[in-house]
Design an enzyme around this catalytic site. Sequence first.
Site, PDB file in Angstrom:
ATOM      1  N   THR A 113       1.222   2.628   0.952  1.00 22.84           N
ATOM      2  CA  THR A 113       2.284   1.730   1.408  1.00 22.84           C
ATOM      3  C   THR A 113       2.364   0.500   0.504  1.00 22.84           C
ATOM      4  OG1 THR A 113       1.997   2.539   3.631  1.00 22.84           O
ATOM      5  CG2 THR A 113       3.088   0.429   3.423  1.00 22.84           C
ATOM      6  N   ASN A 158      -7.661   2.368   8.521  1.00 24.97           N
ATOM      7  CA  ASN A 158      -6.775   1.426   7.836  1.00 24.97           C
ATOM      8  C   ASN A 158      -6.216   0.433   8.847  1.00 24.97           C
ATOM      9  OD1 ASN A 158      -4.826   0.133   6.345  1.00 24.97           O
ATOM     10  ND2 ASN A 158      -3.660   1.983   5.829  1.00 24.97           N
ATOM     11  N   SER A 161      -2.196   1.057   9.157  1.00 25.12           N
ATOM     12  CA  SER A 161      -1.954   2.469   8.868  1.00 25.12           C
ATOM     13  C   SER A 161      -0.541   2.876   9.274  1.00 25.12           C
ATOM     14  CB  SER A 161      -2.982   3.308   9.619  1.00 25.12           C
ATOM     15  OG  SER A 161      -2.825   4.654   9.268  1.00 25.12           O
ATOM     16  N   SER A 162       0.143   3.546   8.346  1.00 23.68           N
ATOM     17  CA  SER A 162       1.496   4.038   8.657  1.00 23.68           C
ATOM     18  C   SER A 162       1.343   5.202   9.620  1.00 23.68           C
ATOM     19  CB  SER A 162       2.190   4.535   7.391  1.00 23.68           C
ATOM     20  OG  SER A 162       2.066   3.602   6.357  1.00 23.68           O
ATOM     21  N   GLY A 397      -1.243   9.118   5.445  1.00 23.27           N
ATOM     22  CA  GLY A 397      -2.192   9.868   4.618  1.00 23.27           C
ATOM     23  C   GLY A 397      -3.019  10.861   5.413  1.00 23.27           C
TER      24      GLY A 397
HETATM   25  N1  LIG Z   1      -2.902  -2.760  -4.702  1.00 22.31           N
HETATM   26  C1  LIG Z   1      -3.529  -3.334  -3.699  1.00 22.31           C
HETATM   27  N2  LIG Z   1      -3.931  -4.599  -3.811  1.00 22.31           N
HETATM   28  C2  LIG Z   1      -4.577  -5.209  -2.797  1.00 22.31           C
HETATM   29  N3  LIG Z   1      -4.883  -4.611  -1.634  1.00 22.31           N
HETATM   30  C3  LIG Z   1      -4.503  -3.338  -1.461  1.00 22.31           C
HETATM   31  C4  LIG Z   1      -3.800  -2.628  -2.478  1.00 22.31           C
HETATM   32  N4  LIG Z   1      -3.582  -1.401  -2.017  1.00 22.31           N
HETATM   33  C5  LIG Z   1      -4.077  -1.345  -0.786  1.00 22.31           C
HETATM   34  N5  LIG Z   1      -4.639  -2.513  -0.424  1.00 22.31           N
HETATM   35  C6  LIG Z   1      -5.299  -2.848   0.845  1.00 22.31           C
HETATM   36  O1  LIG Z   1      -5.600  -1.661   1.540  1.00 22.31           O
HETATM   37  C7  LIG Z   1      -4.915  -1.613   2.782  1.00 22.31           C
HETATM   38  C8  LIG Z   1      -4.463  -0.199   3.049  1.00 22.31           C
HETATM   39  O2  LIG Z   1      -3.453   0.157   2.153  1.00 22.31           O
HETATM   40  P1  LIG Z   1      -2.161   0.954   2.629  1.00 22.31           P
HETATM   41  O3  LIG Z   1      -1.728   0.498   3.948  1.00 22.31           O
HETATM   42  O4  LIG Z   1      -1.208   0.916   1.508  1.00 22.31           O
HETATM   43  O5  LIG Z   1      -2.779   2.399   2.782  1.00 22.31           O
HETATM   44  P2  LIG Z   1      -1.994   3.762   3.025  1.00 22.31           P
HETATM   45  O6  LIG Z   1      -2.402   4.669   1.941  1.00 22.31           O
HETATM   46  O7  LIG Z   1      -0.565   3.498   3.202  1.00 22.31           O
HETATM   47  O8  LIG Z   1      -2.660   4.301   4.351  1.00 22.31           O
HETATM   48  P3  LIG Z   1      -2.015   5.088   5.606  1.00 22.31           P
HETATM   49  O9  LIG Z   1      -1.933   6.505   5.205  1.00 22.31           O
HETATM   50  O10 LIG Z   1      -3.005   4.862   6.668  1.00 22.31           O
HETATM   51  O11 LIG Z   1      -0.712   4.473   5.882  1.00 22.31           O
HETATM   52  C9  LIG Z   1      -3.784  -2.614   2.647  1.00 22.31           C
HETATM   53  O12 LIG Z   1      -3.420  -3.135   3.887  1.00 22.31           O
HETATM   54  C10 LIG Z   1      -4.400  -3.656   1.748  1.00 22.31           C
HETATM   55  O13 LIG Z   1      -5.215  -4.519   2.486  1.00 22.31           O
HETATM   56 MG   LIG Z   2       0.714   3.606   4.723  1.00 24.61          MG
END
Ligand SMILES: Nc1ncnc2c1ncn2[C@@H]1O[C@H](COP(=O)(O)OP(=O)(O)OP(=O)(O)O)[C@@H](O)[C@H]1O
Ligand SMILES: [Mg+2]
Length: 1132
Positions: A113, A158, A161-162, A397
């Site tokens: 995300t 997470n 989490s989406s 995910g």
């Molecule tokens: N590029 C980044 N820089 C800083 N922090 C990050 C970055 N990517 C992810 N994070 C941290 O990790 C957390 C989880 O990332 P994210 O929500 O994008 O995961 P996701 O892959 O979408 O998971 P899900 O499948 O559960 O939705 C974010 O809320 C943030 O705190």
């Molecule tokens: Mg997500």
Amino acid sequence: MAYHWQSSQQKQSGVEDMTLLPKISEASIVENLKKRFMDDWIYTYIGPVLVSVNPFKQLKYFTDKEVEIYQGAASYENPPHIYALADNMYRNMMIDFENQCVIISGESGAGKTVAAKYIMAYIAKVSGGGGRVQHVKDIIIQSNPLLEAFGNAKTVRNNNSSRFGKYMEIQFSRGGEPDGGKISNFLLEKSRVVSQNQGERNFHIFYQLLAGSNGTQKGSQIPTHILDILNSMGLTEPNYYYYLNQSGVYKVDDMNDSKEFQDTVNAMKVIGISDDDQASVLLCVAGILHLGNISFREDGNYAQVDNAEFLQYPSYLFGIDQDDLMTKLTSRVMDSKWGGKSEIINLKLNTEQAAYTRDALSKAIHSRIFDFLVESINQAMQKDKEEINIGVLDIYGFEIFQRNGFEQFCINFVNEKLQQIFIELTLKAEQEEYINEGIKWKPIDYFNNKIVCDLIESKNPVGVMCVLDDVCATLHTVTEGADSKFLQKLNGAVGTHQHYQGAKEGFIVHHYAGKVSYDVEGFCDKNRDVLFTDLIQLMQSSDLEFVRDLFPEDVKGQQKGRPSTAGNKIKTQANRLVGKLMQSTPHYIRCIKPNETKRAHDWEEKRVLHQVEYLGLKENIRVRRAGFAYRREFDKFLKRYAILTEETWPQWRGDVRAGITHIMNAVHMEKDQWQLGKTKIFIKAPESLFLLEEQRERKYDTYARVIQKAFRKHNADKYYLRLKQQASDILLHQKERRRYSLNRNFVGDYIGMDDNPGLRALLGRRERVEFADTVNKYDRRFKVTKRDLIVTGKCLYLVGREIVKKGPEKGQMKEVVKRKIELGSIESVTMSTLQDDLFLLNIAGDYASLLESIFKTEFVTVLSKKYEATVSRKLKVSFSNVFEFAVKKEGWGGGGTRQVKFLTGNSDLATMKTSGKTLNVAIGPGLARDSRPGLRQTAHKGGARNGAATWNKGGGPRRAAPAIPQQQTNTPGRSVGSRGRSGKSLRRQQSTEHPSLPRDGAQHLAKRINQAHAHNQDFMSTPDAGMSGFQRKSLKPGARRPAQLVESQDQRQNHSPNYHRLEQYGIMIQMTQMNFMSVPTISLKLSVKIPQDGGEEDLEARKACFHPTMWRKYKPTISSSREAAIDETQES
Ligand SMILES: Nc1ncnc2c1ncn2[C@@H]1O[C@H](COP(=O)(O)OP(=O)(O)OP(=O)(O)O)[C@@H](O)[C@H]1O
Ligand SMILES: [Mg+2]
């Protein structure tokens, strides 16, 4: 100079593109990623694929500076970055006019995300646009916090989490401006509304609403229409609500629910949701919380509402009757068919069934609000005609929890499908293409997860979803025993499948990303996903239009055929999505989660290794190394690079293959760098393609300069024509004109300032020269000296020449500013009424300058224009045949006044005679004072470019705004009859009218459930790779070989086993200097030493040519002509 690690001396960590790894193994990939991660480089390439490791901290390379340096730059110019991928997508779309998509995959918490948001933000920054476009950009950006509020939640994996999948299409105009968009959402995990696992939370919005109502006092930016209703929703601490108090977690680290509430409300506003609908959304959210607090007790086998007080708030907030609500929660109207007769019966529910009904209603309301929000966003971004788009896929995910239900099954299935796309397009299709095109190739083995997709979705032989649908089709209302019946059937149908395993309370699937054990409880119910007609009717009876609109079903209409199941829906959606992705040019981001602690610099080797394995990164590198970086259909390629040779431009009339060969020979492309297939050309290294691109850009650059020059000249001509008109206006009726000067073109710079750096250096850095001419200056004795007269937007300069008396330049002639006059200090300019070229510059509080220039008309005109622009006053230009003026106080006899007298003489050349302090000027008659130049009228464009003014509608709500809300007079116990009166409008719930909050809420329930939880954390450890892992491991490593080594089909049959051992030997990197197209290039030559039966064979594996001129950041030339166009509008 371009910003590049090589030029900016940045420390290099590992390799930036893992196709250059000296040894290809999962361990070396992990090591490389770790090295880079520890040095805060989270991005690494495998060719065009971007691998991204979640840093769990904010890194510093996401500023405007990076947006600037990645824009228009080739990927090798800068360190790997998500901006480079985003820029590539955007440029590809513009160049090829083809849809692009980015598939972001990785397990829960890997950073998908966040990556999606970076891409959207980058595209919004680099794309242009006026009012409408800015509005669309705002909506795209604001849709994130809004959908996250209702669709994201804290899970153990997470904190954000989406819990839904999202495919966001950003639609562009032909000019590359994002002027529309569309979101497709997938299966929201709605069971979360009514229950959450230990350590998790419900969707963020519930906590936001409670925190928002708490934080209404200090510095709150919540608008009044929301503030007005917050007090009437019965909001209190989260532990009061059953739907929130089951997991024992209310707060999330680093998340400010109160602040996010403001963001959510603001996002609704930006999207264009009306004030009333915003309020309605929040009333429904509160309504769900209260609905959850209704509990039931047994009364003779039937359910009774435990405490009727708890009915008040939900019925009040949803605008429904309290008794109706109670009835519908505890009974159900059934259509029963008995012996050919149809009979309506009223079935009383037991306590489980009543709780189930309550939860079904809550889930339905929440998911329908979510759909309403998606729909509102889509309405606001809708455009009439779709042109091109970039799609960003961010789904939930892959995840494993302690208890995995139907939702996890669906989520993991969608991830399985995405892995399938990746395999299809990067491993399978790529290899098949080489074979189909007759390109020499040796296949590389990989684990294809199609077998797992089939296990889940196949119809023949039946897969898990088919069995589930069949069981659900035989069910009516009673669901007891259905899940175990499903399990039993499932074991019979797929029990022997390699990736399936029966388990105690469910079944295990060996997914591509590991073994997941599913608990079958609830599978049938969740799959059927039917909302009882009673509940739909109940909500349709609401006196709130918003609530009624959430339930638009025609309950009386007969359902034909089998109702669609949730499993079927997700299957259809996933396949539709795959179809859509396949029609776009795909880009990939493979997100990796380095730990489960969510801490920066924490590296769990085993966990990363597991992800590297199942993501197939090793196979990806192998195919990439052996393959061709670029391929294109013959005609498209020829069209793109035709400009490179005279013979192919503008058109090549011969055979397309011959045309391509001609181009490649003309640019001296090395033979081993390209091959012609049956329909496409294949180019090996990206660098070779960049060379072609560079050549092409240069050609375009040349043409762009020609266009630009012509354009500037055209602009300048128009400008000076206007000046000429203004000049004649200044002198009209005042001064006689010289015969030849009247129609003379204005040029501005008569000195050639651009070629005169010494003169230029005397001016301010940003001062633009408006007029420059060498003039005669008259001193106090009327002696003439040459001066350069320069007018800029700020000052007027008189420059003379002097011999340098001291220093290293002693004896040289040098330009010196003799007089610098700020435009503001000029009092007036005086000219005679005759055709002479003299003029007097009168300076406030200082001596005057008497000057002579044949371009005095142009000078006065330019000066007037600049003077007015700078001083905001009109320049005084006076006409007199007697000049009286003060001269400079200088040395002996300085100061005092002088006079110039003008008389009509006979000659066109002025005759000058000095008589004491007077200069007498005689000159013959010129053209009459009312002479005007023969002007052509210049067309004015003013106002024509006012495109933005036509935009104003954008984000209007989909419905007409409700009438002004009436005062709510109904109390919780109001009669049904009073309902209709409030009509379509939203009632403003006010504190005096709302019910009182029953004491204790659902806290007693929370305890019971919390105690029941086991604290088993095994599911958090690195998953068991299962059969998928075993099959991956048992694959033979495929060969990765350079193109030069590719064998013939015959050779392939009995290839040497030594090829398989290729990766055991290091790659030697050797820098050589060579000549390429007569421009020096540095060639990076990788040589591989492979033992061949005792001997050694040197193999050139790969060549990467770095062209020094390509290090500079490339700015598309088109922008130059665009700038010129902007100049022109500003001028007119
Ligand atoms: N590029 C980044 N820089 C800083 N922090 C990050 C970055 N990517 C992810 N994070 C941290 O990790 C957390 C989880 O990332 P994210 O929500 O994008 O995961 P996701 O892959 O979408 O998971 P899900 O499948 O559960 O939705 C974010 O809320 C943030 O705190
Ligand atoms: Mg997500």
